[in-house]
Enzyme design. Structure first.
Site, mmCIF file in Angstrom:
data_model
loop_
_atom_site.group_PDB
_atom_site.id
_atom_site.type_symbol
_atom_site.label_atom_id
_atom_site.label_comp_id
_atom_site.label_asym_id
_atom_site.label_seq_id
_atom_site.Cartn_x
_atom_site.Cartn_y
_atom_site.Cartn_z
ATOM 1 N N HIS A 156 42.292 45.289 40.234
ATOM 2 C CA HIS A 156 41.386 45.160 39.110
ATOM 3 C C HIS A 156 39.934 45.560 39.404
ATOM 4 O O HIS A 156 39.342 44.903 40.218
ATOM 5 C CB HIS A 156 41.312 43.838 38.554
ATOM 6 C CG HIS A 156 42.384 43.406 37.369
ATOM 7 N ND1 HIS A 156 42.255 42.390 36.763
ATOM 8 C CD2 HIS A 156 43.397 44.277 37.062
ATOM 9 C CE1 HIS A 156 43.372 42.173 35.866
ATOM 10 N NE2 HIS A 156 44.105 43.359 36.066
ATOM 11 N N ASP A 202 31.691 40.980 35.350
ATOM 12 C CA ASP A 202 32.583 41.958 34.683
ATOM 13 C C ASP A 202 31.438 43.006 34.070
ATOM 14 O O ASP A 202 31.679 43.468 33.096
ATOM 15 C CB ASP A 202 33.524 41.435 33.714
ATOM 16 C CG ASP A 202 34.470 40.749 34.512
ATOM 17 O OD1 ASP A 202 35.360 41.554 34.942
ATOM 18 O OD2 ASP A 202 34.903 39.267 34.462
ATOM 19 N N TRP A 232 47.665 36.009 35.306
ATOM 20 C CA TRP A 232 46.267 35.499 35.856
ATOM 21 C C TRP A 232 46.199 34.415 34.755
ATOM 22 O O TRP A 232 46.308 34.314 33.708
ATOM 23 C CB TRP A 232 44.940 36.439 35.530
ATOM 24 C CG TRP A 232 43.846 35.525 35.837
ATOM 25 C CD1 TRP A 232 43.365 35.158 36.847
ATOM 26 C CD2 TRP A 232 42.945 35.156 34.730
ATOM 27 N NE1 TRP A 232 42.345 34.393 36.588
ATOM 28 C CE2 TRP A 232 41.860 34.296 35.301
ATOM 29 C CE3 TRP A 232 42.977 35.362 33.307
ATOM 30 C CZ2 TRP A 232 41.070 33.675 34.595
ATOM 31 C CZ3 TRP A 232 41.873 34.821 32.703
ATOM 32 C CH2 TRP A 232 41.007 33.900 33.087
ATOM 33 N N LYS A 239 41.823 34.020 42.027
ATOM 34 C CA LYS A 239 40.448 33.999 41.389
ATOM 35 C C LYS A 239 39.750 32.914 42.241
ATOM 36 O O LYS A 239 40.195 32.155 42.839
ATOM 37 C CB LYS A 239 40.257 33.591 40.118
ATOM 38 C CG LYS A 239 38.890 33.837 39.451
ATOM 39 C CD LYS A 239 38.803 33.905 38.008
ATOM 40 C CE LYS A 239 37.555 34.023 37.377
ATOM 41 N NZ LYS A 239 37.456 34.319 36.051
ATOM 42 N N ASP A 258 38.716 46.492 34.788
ATOM 43 C CA ASP A 258 38.763 45.180 34.184
ATOM 44 C C ASP A 258 37.439 44.892 34.178
ATOM 45 O O ASP A 258 36.715 44.098 35.052
ATOM 46 C CB ASP A 258 39.689 44.227 34.834
ATOM 47 C CG ASP A 258 39.492 42.956 34.485
ATOM 48 O OD1 ASP A 258 39.001 42.722 32.987
ATOM 49 O OD2 ASP A 258 39.824 41.810 35.032
ATOM 50 N N HIS A 298 36.431 38.561 42.272
ATOM 51 C CA HIS A 298 37.032 37.346 42.326
ATOM 52 C C HIS A 298 36.814 36.894 43.714
ATOM 53 O O HIS A 298 37.804 35.967 44.246
ATOM 54 C CB HIS A 298 38.524 37.301 41.903
ATOM 55 C CG HIS A 298 38.840 37.568 40.539
ATOM 56 N ND1 HIS A 298 40.006 37.145 39.873
ATOM 57 C CD2 HIS A 298 37.842 37.672 39.435
ATOM 58 C CE1 HIS A 298 39.838 37.523 38.524
ATOM 59 N NE2 HIS A 298 38.603 37.809 38.150
ATOM 60 N N ASP A 347 31.243 36.876 38.887
ATOM 61 C CA ASP A 347 32.282 37.637 38.349
ATOM 62 C C ASP A 347 31.854 37.983 37.132
ATOM 63 O O ASP A 347 32.447 37.680 36.022
ATOM 64 C CB ASP A 347 33.641 36.616 38.327
ATOM 65 C CG ASP A 347 34.633 37.528 37.741
ATOM 66 O OD1 ASP A 347 34.629 38.820 37.869
ATOM 67 O OD2 ASP A 347 35.583 36.982 37.118
ATOM 68 N N ASP A 362 41.052 41.502 42.197
ATOM 69 C CA ASP A 362 40.229 41.774 41.372
ATOM 70 C C ASP A 362 38.604 41.787 41.955
ATOM 71 O O ASP A 362 38.589 40.595 42.546
ATOM 72 C CB ASP A 362 40.280 40.979 40.134
ATOM 73 C CG ASP A 362 39.003 41.164 39.128
ATOM 74 O OD1 ASP A 362 37.697 41.158 39.547
ATOM 75 O OD2 ASP A 362 39.342 41.025 37.938
ATOM 76 N N GLU A 397 47.389 37.538 40.037
ATOM 77 C CA GLU A 397 45.814 37.778 40.360
ATOM 78 C C GLU A 397 45.187 36.241 40.622
ATOM 79 O O GLU A 397 45.063 35.525 39.914
ATOM 80 C CB GLU A 397 45.219 38.251 39.074
ATOM 81 C CG GLU A 397 43.573 38.511 39.165
ATOM 82 C CD GLU A 397 42.963 39.052 38.000
ATOM 83 O OE1 GLU A 397 43.757 39.264 36.818
ATOM 84 O OE2 GLU A 397 41.780 39.527 37.902
#
Ligand code: RNT
Ligand code: ZN
Length: 411
Positions: free
Chosen positions: A280, A290, A179, A222, A320, A256, A288, A253, A220
């Protein structure tokens, strides 16, 4: 209600709770090491860059390898079933001279290999294309500066070698995930140039020989990062197309994508065109962000798709996220347990009956049956699973003890 009653209730729907428990315990989830120290690592000054951000300053952050390893051990004690450990290159451990990212060697990760082997765990890996002075103008593998681009190509190659070392040491395949944060804050004048360079850089990295049974390389995508809102080099289209062309693994992910897009809906499409996929699991709140993964609808639907598509053996599942505003060990445990709970609840779905209702176009019954299922005694099956795995059920008490005994002493 006791487990035996719960078992009978599920059996009446044709669901075998014993098989579900056994299956869940065998599916590995890869634990992201970076929740413990706010994505800082050991090889840099401590500033996180790359358009990602941790927020919060809860005490007890792991500041050195021994602390991070101790915290990971505590997490492992509090989560049931098989686990892998997912490392980033910035977590290299130097016993003698330090090496820059383009000169990392397996020996810089030997303590991690020992750690994993002693716990019977496989390892996954990630090159770290952020938090480093060679990130120039927010670009790495797509930089127009050849010195910068070559530095990061070298880093990528070194990481593939380290992944192969991990696989050889642990006897389990290693997923090495690429990534890059590369992008622009404002509207670019040239969109194809950076993507051409990214493609060329990846080609160069993939040109090194590696054992394709041991090392799986994923890419990955995004949508945007903080300070990089207008353009992302590694977009979804770029990464999917590249992975398809080169036969590497696409990684999604779930933070993303645009907020109304559902990764759960994307899984089946990817499975039809890729032998393996990678995930993820995170929780975006408005962006995003997290946040810690919860046992929520999004996570449950992703798990259901994996189970319905019979893809548990084809998916690399990893967590993640990074929350620095609460006890970090608790954040870790809650997220991993949520993933495992979602997978168990998916395994307890009478999916054959539901598919049949869909094919018969009996959407009335489909809705009613699904709503009824939400009331099934899932918690009793989960408790039984914890009991069999020897995992404490009340992890808050355990986490508080650890906070008192260990984390508070770090101040
Ligand atoms: C960033 C990506 C990436 C990182 C980790 C630390 O948006 O999700 O996977 O979170 O590599
Ligand atoms: Zn990610």
């Amino acid at each position: 209600m006791s487990y035996s009653e719960a078992k009978a209730k599920y059996a009446a729907l044709g669901v075998d709770t014993e098989a579900a428990i056994e299956k869940l315990l065998s599916v590995p989830v890869s634990l992201h090491c970076w929740q413990g120290d706010d994505v800082i690592g050991f090889d840099n000054g401590g500033g996180l860059t790359g358009g990602i951000q941790t927020t919060g300053n809860y005490p007890g952050r792991a500041r050195m390898p021994a602390e991070l390893m101790a915290d990971i051990d505590e997490v492992l004690r509090l989560v049931p079933g098989r686990m892998k450990l997912n490392l980033h290159a910035c977590y290299a451990i130097f016993s003698g001279a330090r090496a820059d990212r383009d000169a990392l060697r397996p020996e810089h990760f030997a303590p991690w290999a020992e750690f994993a082997k002693a716990r019977g765990m496989g390892l996954d890996f990630n090159p770290t294309f952020f938090s480093h002075p060679m990130v120039k103008d927010n670009l790495t593998l797509s930089s127009p500066d050849e010195t910068v681009r070559r530095f990061w190509v070298e880093h990528g190659k070194r990481c593939v070698e380290i992944a192969e070392y991990f696989a050889s040491e642990t006897g389990e395949p290693c997923l090495v995930n690429f990534w890059i944060p590369d992008g622009y804050k404002d509207i670019p004048a040239d969109r194809i140039g950076p993507r051409e360079r990214f493609k060329k850089s990846l080609d160069e990295i993939l040109s090194i020989p590696y054992d394709k049974d041991k090392v799986f390389i994923s890419l990955e995508s995004k949508v945007f990062g903080i300070g990089l809102e207008s353009y992302t080099v590694g977009s979804a289209e770029f990464c999917l197309s590249y992975a398809a062309e080169k036969g590497i693994v696409p990684l999604m992910d779930n933070g993303h994508y645009h907020p109304t897009e559902q990764v759960a809906d994307k899984i089946s499409s990817l499975l039809l065109f890729n032998p393996r996929i990678a995930l993820h699991l995170t929780r975006g709140v408005r962006w995003d962000s997290d946040h810690v993964v919860l046992f929520d609808d999004e996570t449950k639907e992703i798990a259901r798709e994996l189970v319905r598509c019979d893809a548990l053996g084809r998916a690399f599942i990893a967590t993640d996220y990074f929350d620095a505003s609460i006890n970090r060990v608790s954040a870790w445990v809650t997220g991993v347990r949520s993933v495992k709970m979602a997978l168990l609840s998916a395994l307890l779905e009478p999916s054959a009956e539901l598919k049949h209702l869909q094919d018969e176009a009996d959407f009335t019954a489909l809705m009613v049956r699904r709503e009824e299922q939400k009331l099934l005694p899932f918690g009793d099956v989960w408790e039984e699973l914890l009991r069999r795995a020897g995992t404490p059920s009340d992890y808050l008490t355990e986490v508080r003890n650890y906070e008192r005994e260990v984390l508070q002493k770090r101040i």
